[in-house]
Design a protein around this motif. Structure first.
Motif: not given
Length: 564
Positions: A428-455
RNA sequence: GCCCCCGUAGCUCAGCUGGACAGAGCAGCGGACUUCUAAUCCGCCGGUCGCAGGUUCGACUCCUGCCGGGGGCGCCA
């Protein structure tokens, strides 16, 4: 979700093509600071008439106050120098201050006698340029060049789908192979197919029974997939051949969904056909390590450290699982590998001594054979254990797992901790797209960096060539943190390779992601309030951070969406 | 009985070849968005590193012995 290949992103190749001939500035070497500081310490010791130790250790202090690099030479050499550690350290510091090595702005004595070096920020700015130049290869090295390594993992029986229990080994083995390659080893990956023997017969019989609308035999396979596959099976098909092909297809497909691919699926049955098994037995006999007793053929493995001798050929004439396994490993060595790494589940650890004994009995260096045991994973759903049982048919396949949480989450989750420790995974935790999930924390960092280029593109802002950008304006603690993190990847990868510990790369990726989030939060790039020179420098830092992040993720076989 | 792995904060786990006052996330409490993604950031709270010895200038880390949890000890794979 939109996934990107971390190893091939156009935006990651910002080197102007005109510059492809070679970098203009001094090429950054990961060990450059070590290569500067260690000789400096050695010279200082010699000047003081103290014989330097064999190896001068230089480490990165855990605390900022302790500088960027620190050495314990004074503690180690105090005895040889015949003076207290702090006194020796003080003398070293005096010498080093008189002629400070490159980038060194301060040297001081601390604690019981450490020599701490504080560096200027320019060395970190060089790191940014180095990361950009290296691109996806940031963190790699060639220290392991020339060594041929074979990693064997998963090796599930071709009698059913790959289940959740195999997932840890699959993800671990694949990531280990990537990391070993990153330090220069020449690595092949193999899956050993046990397509011979009793289990296959039982599997075929189970399929045939279901096809005929009957119950599988006692001790047969009762999983739901047997019924499904039996329904697919053409009436004229031979259950064993068809069933094996069906199982292998299924296994290969689902492993590919995890981005796990093998150079070879090595067939056990094939060794019967080629005579490799007979040859191996003959070889062992010739070496005088085989006994005939009680109608069976035994390997005298006790001569090589095993606690009992092992049967190679049973009294009924059938070979045990051991002999083909020995033949397989003999074949691996014959193919010229310098190191064999097998990844086995915890339930097979008792098998290590006999395999090692067999390898030694064949005249090979047992040190060239390594087994990594992966401890068990306990699956939970909302705190309740989910049983993985093949017998009951209530089994969670790897496919189920991927469908439920996604391939990236499966990979990163399994690579979060050492395979030495038993792991508990809450689905349940791994599937959750939430702060409890390290996967999203890391992927979020990448998405944010890329958003700079996009914007930036939307606003028509231009990133100038790195050669023309002055990075010396990057002095914010958040910026420095990102650069420091990027800087150590090479060392982390070396360590992960040496210790066969991919989770160390995971830890690093999480640390970099944390630094990135802090940077993103406090250091706006595109804001009108950010002066243009600073914007350019920060923008390039963001590019470098993204490059490093994806390089690390690439070693874990985990991708990151462009946006979330 | 023997062998392997684990035992670090309430929970899940990091902790490099032994190094300087033991780290992170979650949970709890309190803060920060007219700004490039607040799925973020910051602060506080929280640990006799299972226990007892030993080696060392220095031990979460190495050695020994216990205790607790998991796994394994087949002419099964």
């Amino acid at each position: 979700m939109a996934e990107v290949d971390p190893s091939a992103r156009p935006g990651d190749a910002p080197q102007p093509s005109t510059d492809a001939g070679g970098p203009t500035g001094p090429r950054y070497d990961r060990r450059s600071m070590r290569d500067v500081l260690i000789p400096a310490l050695r010279d200082a010791l010699e000047a003081l008439g103290v014989p330097p130790p064999e190896e001068i250790q230089l480490e990165r202090p855990a605390r900022r106050e302790h500088g960027d690099f620190s050495s314990n030479v004074a503690l180690v050499s105090a005895k040889a120098a015949g003076r207290p550690p702090r006194e020796l350290a003080g003398q070293l510091v005096d010498r080093l201050r008189a002629q400070p090595p490159r980038h060194v702005v301060d040297v001081e004595v601390a604690g019981p006698g450490f020599v701490n070096f504080r560096l200027d920020t320019a060395w970190l700015h060089e790191v940014v340029r180095a990361v950009v130049a290296a691109g996806a290869s940031w963190g790699t090295s060639d220290v392991g060049a020339g060594r041929r390594v074979l990693v064997e993992y998963v090796s599930a029986n071709p009698t059913g789908p790959v289940h959740a229990g195999h997932a840890r080994g699959a993800v671990y083995g694949d990531s280990l192979a990537r990391i070993l390659r990153a330090v220069g080893h020449q690595v092949d990956e193999e899956f050993y197919v046990n397509d011979r023997g009793v289990q296959m017969q039982v599997f075929a019989a189970s399929l045939a029974a279901r096809a005929a609308g009957e119950e599988p035999p006692e001790d047969g396979y009762r999983g739901a997939y047997i019924t499904e596959w039996a329904a697919e099976m053409p009436a004229e098909a031979a259950p064993l051949t068809w069933g094996e092909a069906r199982a292998l297809l299924d296994q290969e497909e689902v492993l590919e969904a995890l981005d796990v691919r093998f150079d070879d699926w090595f067939s056990e049955r094939r060794m019967v056909q080629t005579g490799a098994i007979d040859t191996t037995l003959a070889d062992l006999r010739e070496r005088g390590v085989v006994d005939d007793a009680d109608g069976a053929v035994w390997l005298r493995s006790t001569d090589f450290g095993d606690d009992k001798d092992r049967v190679l050929v049973k009294s009924d004439g059938e070979v045990t699982y051991l002999l083909p396994d020995i033949a397989y490993h003999r074949d691996k060595f014959a193919r010229g590998y310098d190191l064999l790494i097998d990844v086995w589940g915890a339930d097979h650890h008792g098998y290590v001594p006999r395999m090692r004994a067999a390898i030694e009995a064949l005249g090979h260096d047992p040190a060239a054979f390594e087994v990594v045991i992966t401890q068990l994973v306990r699956l939970e759903r909302g705190g309740q254990e989910v049983r993985i049982s093949k017998r009951s048919g209530d089994l969670i396949t790897l496919r189920d797992l991927i469908d439920e949480v996604g391939a990236d989450a499966v990979r990163l989750t399994y690579l979060l901790q050492s395979v030495d420790s038993p792991q508990t995974v809450d689905l349940d935790l791994v599937a959750a797209q939430s702060v409890e999930n390290p996967v999203f924390y890391v992927q979020m960092a990448n998405a944010r960096l890329l958003s700079i280029d996009r914007v930036a593109a939307e606003r028509g802002l231009e990133r100038r060539p790195l050669d023309e950008v002055d990075l010396s304006v990057l002095v914010h603690e958040r910026e420095l943190e990102v650069m420091r993190s990027l800087e150590v990847l090479g060392e982390v990868v070396l360590l992960a390779a040496r210790e066969r510990a991919p989770h160390k790369v995971t830890t690093w990726v999480r640390e970099l992601a944390s630094a990135v989030h802090g940077f993103y939060h406090d250091c706006p790039v595109l804001s009108p309030d950010t002066p243009e020179p600073l914007r350019q420098a920060r923008w390039w830092l963001a590019v470098a951070a993204g490059t490093g992040l994806r390089a690390g993720l690439g070693l874990l076989g985990t991708s990151a969406p462009e946006r979330m």
